[in-house]
Enzyme design. Structure first.
Site, PDB file in Angstrom:
ATOM      1  N   GLU A 122      -7.899   0.303  -1.219  1.00 17.09           N
ATOM      2  CA  GLU A 122      -7.216  -0.864  -1.806  1.00 17.09           C
ATOM      3  C   GLU A 122      -8.157  -1.493  -2.830  1.00 17.09           C
ATOM      4  O   GLU A 122      -9.288  -1.841  -2.512  1.00 17.09           O
ATOM      5  CB  GLU A 122      -6.858  -1.860  -0.695  1.00 17.09           C
ATOM      6  CG  GLU A 122      -6.457  -3.241  -1.161  1.00 17.09           C
ATOM      7  CD  GLU A 122      -5.269  -3.250  -2.131  1.00 17.09           C
ATOM      8  OE1 GLU A 122      -4.225  -2.691  -1.811  1.00 17.09           O
ATOM      9  OE2 GLU A 122      -5.436  -3.832  -3.238  1.00 17.09           O
ATOM     10  N   THR A 140       3.773  -7.341  -1.345  1.00 18.71           N
ATOM     11  CA  THR A 140       4.459  -7.498  -0.058  1.00 18.71           C
ATOM     12  C   THR A 140       3.992  -8.776   0.636  1.00 18.71           C
ATOM     13  O   THR A 140       4.788  -9.510   1.219  1.00 18.71           O
ATOM     14  CB  THR A 140       4.203  -6.274   0.840  1.00 18.71           C
ATOM     15  OG1 THR A 140       4.391  -5.082   0.074  1.00 18.71           O
ATOM     16  CG2 THR A 140       5.129  -6.271   2.033  1.00 18.71           C
ATOM     17  N   GLY A 146       9.013 -12.819   0.064  1.00 17.03           N
ATOM     18  CA  GLY A 146       9.782 -13.429   1.144  1.00 17.03           C
ATOM     19  C   GLY A 146      10.048 -12.400   2.229  1.00 17.03           C
ATOM     20  O   GLY A 146      10.343 -12.739   3.366  1.00 17.03           O
ATOM     21  N   ALA A 173      -8.714   3.452  -6.701  1.00 17.15           N
ATOM     22  CA  ALA A 173      -8.446   4.866  -7.004  1.00 17.15           C
ATOM     23  C   ALA A 173      -8.397   5.010  -8.516  1.00 17.15           C
ATOM     24  O   ALA A 173      -7.704   4.249  -9.194  1.00 17.15           O
ATOM     25  CB  ALA A 173      -7.123   5.285  -6.386  1.00 17.15           C
ATOM     26  N   ASP A 204      -1.259   1.398 -11.825  1.00 16.96           N
ATOM     27  CA  ASP A 204      -2.311   2.430 -11.809  1.00 16.96           C
ATOM     28  C   ASP A 204      -1.782   3.785 -11.326  1.00 16.96           C
ATOM     29  O   ASP A 204      -2.147   4.829 -11.854  1.00 16.96           O
ATOM     30  CB  ASP A 204      -3.468   2.034 -10.884  1.00 16.96           C
ATOM     31  CG  ASP A 204      -4.110   0.721 -11.276  1.00 16.96           C
ATOM     32  OD1 ASP A 204      -3.605   0.042 -12.187  1.00 16.96           O
ATOM     33  OD2 ASP A 204      -5.130   0.372 -10.657  1.00 16.96           O
ATOM     34  N   ARG A 233      20.300 -11.014 -10.252  1.00 13.32           N
ATOM     35  CA  ARG A 233      19.100 -11.640 -10.821  1.00 13.32           C
ATOM     36  C   ARG A 233      19.039 -11.502 -12.336  1.00 13.32           C
ATOM     37  O   ARG A 233      18.626 -12.429 -13.033  1.00 13.32           O
ATOM     38  CB  ARG A 233      17.871 -10.979 -10.237  1.00 13.32           C
ATOM     39  CG  ARG A 233      17.706 -11.328  -8.810  1.00 13.32           C
ATOM     40  CD  ARG A 233      16.739 -10.430  -8.152  1.00 13.32           C
ATOM     41  NE  ARG A 233      16.573 -10.907  -6.798  1.00 13.32           N
ATOM     42  CZ  ARG A 233      15.622 -10.509  -5.992  1.00 13.32           C
ATOM     43  NH1 ARG A 233      14.756  -9.607  -6.392  1.00 13.32           N
ATOM     44  NH2 ARG A 233      15.539 -10.995  -4.789  1.00 13.32           N
ATOM     45  N   GLU A 292       7.139   0.451  -4.726  1.00 11.19           N
ATOM     46  CA  GLU A 292       7.507   0.028  -6.077  1.00 11.19           C
ATOM     47  C   GLU A 292       6.926   0.938  -7.154  1.00 11.19           C
ATOM     48  O   GLU A 292       7.377   0.910  -8.308  1.00 11.19           O
ATOM     49  CB  GLU A 292       7.087  -1.438  -6.291  1.00 11.19           C
ATOM     50  CG  GLU A 292       7.811  -2.085  -7.450  1.00 11.19           C
ATOM     51  CD  GLU A 292       7.560  -3.577  -7.589  1.00 11.19           C
ATOM     52  OE1 GLU A 292       7.352  -4.258  -6.558  1.00 11.19           O
ATOM     53  OE2 GLU A 292       7.567  -4.068  -8.731  1.00 11.19           O
TER      54      GLU A 292
HETATM   55  P1  FAD Z   1       2.520  -3.772  -3.123  1.00 15.58           P
HETATM   56  O1  FAD Z   1       2.899  -4.541  -1.909  1.00 15.58           O
HETATM   57  O2  FAD Z   1       2.384  -4.493  -4.387  1.00 15.58           O
HETATM   58  O3  FAD Z   1       1.155  -3.017  -2.761  1.00 15.58           O
HETATM   59  C1  FAD Z   1       0.487  -2.192  -3.681  1.00 15.58           C
HETATM   60  C2  FAD Z   1      -0.999  -2.265  -3.392  1.00 15.58           C
HETATM   61  O4  FAD Z   1      -1.684  -1.247  -4.137  1.00 15.58           O
HETATM   62  C3  FAD Z   1      -1.597  -3.598  -3.827  1.00 15.58           C
HETATM   63  O5  FAD Z   1      -2.321  -4.157  -2.762  1.00 15.58           O
HETATM   64  C4  FAD Z   1      -2.493  -3.213  -5.003  1.00 15.58           C
HETATM   65  O6  FAD Z   1      -3.616  -4.044  -5.133  1.00 15.58           O
HETATM   66  C5  FAD Z   1      -2.895  -1.796  -4.628  1.00 15.58           C
HETATM   67  N1  FAD Z   1      -3.361  -0.993  -5.762  1.00 15.58           N
HETATM   68  C6  FAD Z   1      -2.854  -0.952  -7.016  1.00 15.58           C
HETATM   69  N2  FAD Z   1      -3.550  -0.072  -7.776  1.00 15.58           N
HETATM   70  C7  FAD Z   1      -4.522   0.448  -6.973  1.00 15.58           C
HETATM   71  C8  FAD Z   1      -5.570   1.389  -7.189  1.00 15.58           C
HETATM   72  N3  FAD Z   1      -5.789   1.964  -8.379  1.00 15.58           N
HETATM   73  N4  FAD Z   1      -6.393   1.701  -6.151  1.00 15.58           N
HETATM   74  C9  FAD Z   1      -6.229   1.100  -4.940  1.00 15.58           C
HETATM   75  N5  FAD Z   1      -5.261   0.181  -4.691  1.00 15.58           N
HETATM   76  C10 FAD Z   1      -4.405  -0.128  -5.691  1.00 15.58           C
HETATM   77  N6  FAD Z   1      11.558  -7.631  -2.066  1.00 15.58           N
HETATM   78  C11 FAD Z   1      12.443  -7.698  -1.041  1.00 15.58           C
HETATM   79  O7  FAD Z   1      13.046  -6.700  -0.683  1.00 15.58           O
HETATM   80  N7  FAD Z   1      12.651  -8.884  -0.387  1.00 15.58           N
HETATM   81  C12 FAD Z   1      12.037 -10.039  -0.755  1.00 15.58           C
HETATM   82  O8  FAD Z   1      12.249 -11.079  -0.132  1.00 15.58           O
HETATM   83  C13 FAD Z   1      11.117  -9.989  -1.850  1.00 15.58           C
HETATM   84  N8  FAD Z   1      10.483 -11.102  -2.270  1.00 15.58           N
HETATM   85  C14 FAD Z   1       9.540 -10.992  -3.260  1.00 15.58           C
HETATM   86  C15 FAD Z   1       8.817 -12.124  -3.644  1.00 15.58           C
HETATM   87  C16 FAD Z   1       7.801 -12.010  -4.582  1.00 15.58           C
HETATM   88  C17 FAD Z   1       7.029 -13.232  -4.991  1.00 15.58           C
HETATM   89  C18 FAD Z   1       7.504 -10.757  -5.172  1.00 15.58           C
HETATM   90  C19 FAD Z   1       6.399 -10.627  -6.192  1.00 15.58           C
HETATM   91  C20 FAD Z   1       8.239  -9.642  -4.808  1.00 15.58           C
HETATM   92  C21 FAD Z   1       9.249  -9.746  -3.862  1.00 15.58           C
HETATM   93  N9  FAD Z   1       9.976  -8.633  -3.476  1.00 15.58           N
HETATM   94  C22 FAD Z   1      10.872  -8.727  -2.464  1.00 15.58           C
HETATM   95  C23 FAD Z   1       9.625  -7.308  -3.995  1.00 15.58           C
HETATM   96  C24 FAD Z   1       8.746  -6.596  -2.989  1.00 15.58           C
HETATM   97  O9  FAD Z   1       7.892  -7.527  -2.386  1.00 15.58           O
HETATM   98  C25 FAD Z   1       7.892  -5.493  -3.620  1.00 15.58           C
HETATM   99  O10 FAD Z   1       8.708  -4.634  -4.374  1.00 15.58           O
HETATM  100  C26 FAD Z   1       7.207  -4.683  -2.540  1.00 15.58           C
HETATM  101  O11 FAD Z   1       6.489  -5.538  -1.678  1.00 15.58           O
HETATM  102  C27 FAD Z   1       6.270  -3.642  -3.126  1.00 15.58           C
HETATM  103  O12 FAD Z   1       5.587  -3.034  -2.065  1.00 15.58           O
HETATM  104  P2  FAD Z   1       4.540  -1.883  -2.368  1.00 15.58           P
HETATM  105  O13 FAD Z   1       3.870  -1.579  -1.081  1.00 15.58           O
HETATM  106  O14 FAD Z   1       5.180  -0.798  -3.114  1.00 15.58           O
HETATM  107  O15 FAD Z   1       3.514  -2.557  -3.386  1.00 15.58           O
END
Ligand code: FAD
Length: 585
Positions: free
Chosen positions: A165, A174, A178, A287, A353, A413, A552
């Site tokens: 991370e 995440t 919410g 990474a 990234d 949205r 995402e």
């Molecule tokens: P993330 O949770 O963003 O995790 C990705 C991780 O990878 C991060 O910690 C980042 O630092 C790390 N990373 C990035 N590049 C590198 C690298 N090169 N090397 C190592 N680590 C790296 N969706 C819903 O369905 N319901 C909701 O209620 C909702 N509310 C939301 C509210 C907000 C304020 C936001 C911003 C989003 C919301 N969403 C919601 C969308 C949802 O939260 C995200 O789409 C989802 O959490 C993404 O999860 P993820 O694990 O793919 O990415």
């Protein structure tokens, strides 16, 4: 003196106070100080000996979990450099500033000007990083919801797993979300007599994404969403509240709410499970590239402050690095309209990234131009405002500066965001009454945000609707007329103007609240192309062996527009799928 950057020099840990003679100074002692963090007052206790800060304890804080944890990095730096002029922790600026303010307050009480603290002699090293090689079965890039789900699943399936991370805290978007989670056919729907099924969620999702979504991927999410919400509950310990939210574009109320209506609940429980399973998570480890051997991904190269890693993955690499909402260059490259004038709700780590790394091994990308804005955000910072929960419970009327409604308050949205952008000042005003305020549990779940909004004149409260509207200099007569008309629609059970799909209550009981809000970049729908096994696909349509992706960072699932609460279902379902398949189960 800012913290010295890693490539320049790294300070040897021996803090040596220049001229330190061990003699007691009159300011020696323990002092309390208070600062304003992200979540409100942040209180510390600072120990001072001979003009040196020797210990800092946090006495009180209400920071978001994870952000509070990141403050230990800052505390170490303040003590190490004996200075309050150190870098804030990236991604938790408000919490960091609160801590620095609190330490300065304590110094003030000790009668010490920060610049009079003893200078720390720093010895420079040669800047050479230690080369480290390690081997695992599965390596996960990113400790957000998808990455942690993948890591837990892979470990439970018998694989030896590492998570890297890049930020000082786990959780990504995440954590700050919410975390509402669409789960068709769930137990609360059953109790409330709401008929639903995965097929209906597939159709809603396709409709919401303007039918450019990948139907197969959507079907995997919809068919597994409920099972994985139950997995989160029963295996990971996530507590779901006993009610549902109704997000735009869903034809029925189907979205589960985690405890406190926050992603903290998901991430904290995932981290606890990862710890129980002894999954290492290397924080502040970025990474940088995928290692390819004979057409197969066999590991990653990663960098931390003082180490260069070559990490071999015998079974697979899972990219779960999130979207690119905070990467303005990447946004503009794919959609020139989403430029630096638009703020973002995302964490600073959302820089795409994984997409860049994937492209270098010829991964295909889909839907990169589709970038979602969220309608109700802080016009000053872009932060998503959870006051908006009131809208999602159906209690809100939205008007413009002229006091007129202009969009369905439960609309898509993208539709709402674009409509707001067209209004005077590109802002909107969300009105609720006391009933909506209480029913939406705003005090209970989002008190620090409310305090911030009141302090910054973004939220007003008044005994009457007229007074509240006056505070924002809205057209008072029109506001009153709009709300009166709306109240008749609630009585009739039908909104002939904007067809609002949920009309639970009139706005009639004071005090009244009005929020000023604007849209901000929220979700990037495009990303790495995957198949239903979460395997990454190249530009020729072939699977890239050894490479998986979830969350995402992937594209195709949400089409042109993601429906609220679909991302959480997506990241957990595909996180687990990637973990299971990478582990070879
Ligand atoms: P993330 O949770 O963003 O995790 C990705 C991780 O990878 C991060 O910690 C980042 O630092 C790390 N990373 C990035 N590049 C590198 C690298 N090169 N090397 C190592 N680590 C790296 N969706 C819903 O369905 N319901 C909701 O209620 C909702 N509310 C939301 C509210 C907000 C304020 C936001 C911003 C989003 C919301 N969403 C919601 C969308 C949802 O939260 C995200 O789409 C989802 O959490 C993404 O999860 P993820 O694990 O793919 O990415």
């Amino acid at each position: 003196m800012k913290k010295i950057s890693s490539f320049l020099v790294l300070v040897l840990m021996t803090a040596f106070f220049v001229g330190c003679g061990g003699k007691a100074d009159s300011s020696d002692g323990v002092y309390e100080g208070v600062g304003q963090g992200k979540g409100g007052d942040l209180k510390v206790e600072v120990k001072i000996e001979d003009l040196g800060i020797t210990d800092i304890k946090i006495l009180e804080e209400s920071e978001t979990a994870g952000y509070a944890a990141s403050l230990s990095t800052l505390i170490n730096d303040i003590i190490k450099y004996n200075s309050t002029d150190v870098d804030t922790v990236s991604g938790s600026t408000l919490s960091s500033n609160g801590l620095l303010e609190a330490v300065k307050d304590a110094l003030d009480k000790a009668g010490i000007d920060p610049k009079d603290l003893k200078q720390v002699k720093q010895e420079e090293d040669d800047g050479v990083k230690e080369e480290v090689s390690e081997e695992y079965d599965v390596i996960v890039v990113g400790a957000g919801g998808a990455g942690l789900a993948a890591a837990i699943e892979a470990k439970m399936d018998g694989a030896n797993v590492l998570v890297v991370e890049k930020m000082p805290i786990a959780g990504g978007n995440t954590l700050i979300s919410g975390a509402e989670y669409a789960a068709p056919g769930n137990w609360i729907q059953e109790k409330e007599g709401i008929e639903d099924n995965p097929q209906l969620m597939v159709e809603d999702t396709l409709e919401g994404g303007d039918h450019i979504n990948d139907r197969d991927l959507v079907t995997v999410v919809a068919e597994n969403a409920l099972e994985d919400a139950i997995w989160l509950r029963d295996e990971i310990g996530v507590i779901w509240e006993d009610e549902l939210m109704f997000f735009g574009g869903h034809s029925v109320k189907r979205s589960l709410i985690p405890l406190g209506a926050s992603g903290r609940e998901i991430i904290n429980k995932q981290l606890a499970k990862a710890e129980e399973l002894e999954i290492p998570i290397y924080l502040e480890t970025k990474a940088e590239e995928l290692i390819m051997e004979d057409g197969k991904v066999t590991g990653i190269k990663a960098e931390s402050n003082n180490k260069s890693y070559t990490l071999t993955a015998k079974k697979g690499v899972i990219i779960a690095s999130g979207g690119f909402g905070s990467n303005i260059d990447m946004r503009v490259k794919y959609n020139p309209e989403i430029d630096d004038k638009i703020l973002s709700t995302n964490t600073v780590g959302s820089t795409g990234d994984g997409i860049t790394m994937g492209e270098k091994v010829n991964a295909d990308l889909v839907g990169m131009e589709w970038i979602q804005t969220y309608p109700i955000c802080d016009p000053l910072t872009g932060t998503l405002l959870y006051f908006d929960d009131a809208r999602l419970f159906g209690h809100t009327v939205i008007v413009n500066k002229e006091g007129k409604r202009f969009v369905e308050e439960l609309g898509r949205r993208d539709v709402m965001s674009m409509a707001i952008k067209e209004q005077t000042g590109s802002v909107c005003y969300e009105i609720i009454d006391e009933n909506g305020y209480v029913e939406s549990k705003l005090e209970q779940n989002h008190k620090p945000e409310l305090d911030y909004l009141f302090e910054n004149d973004l939220l007003v409260k008044a005994d009457t609707l007229e007074e509240a509207a006056e505070k924002f200099d809205l057209n008072v007569d029109e506001v009153v007329a709009s709300v009166e008309r709306y109240n008749t629609y609630v009585e009739d059970g039908e909104d002939p103007e904007f067809n609002k799909r949920s009309l639970p209550s009139k706005l009639e009981k004071g005090p009244f609240y009005i929020l000023k809000a604007a849209p901000a970049v929220h979700h990037t729908m495009g990303g790495l192309k995957i198949n239903t096994n979460a395997e990454v696909v190249d530009t020729a349509g072939n699977v890239i062996e050894g490479l998986f992706a979830a969350g995402e960072v992937t594209g195709g699932i949400h089409g042109k527009n993601r429906l609220g609460s679909n991302a959480l279902a997506d990241i957990i379902v595909f996180g687990r799928t990637a973990g299971r398949n990478a582990a070879g189960k």
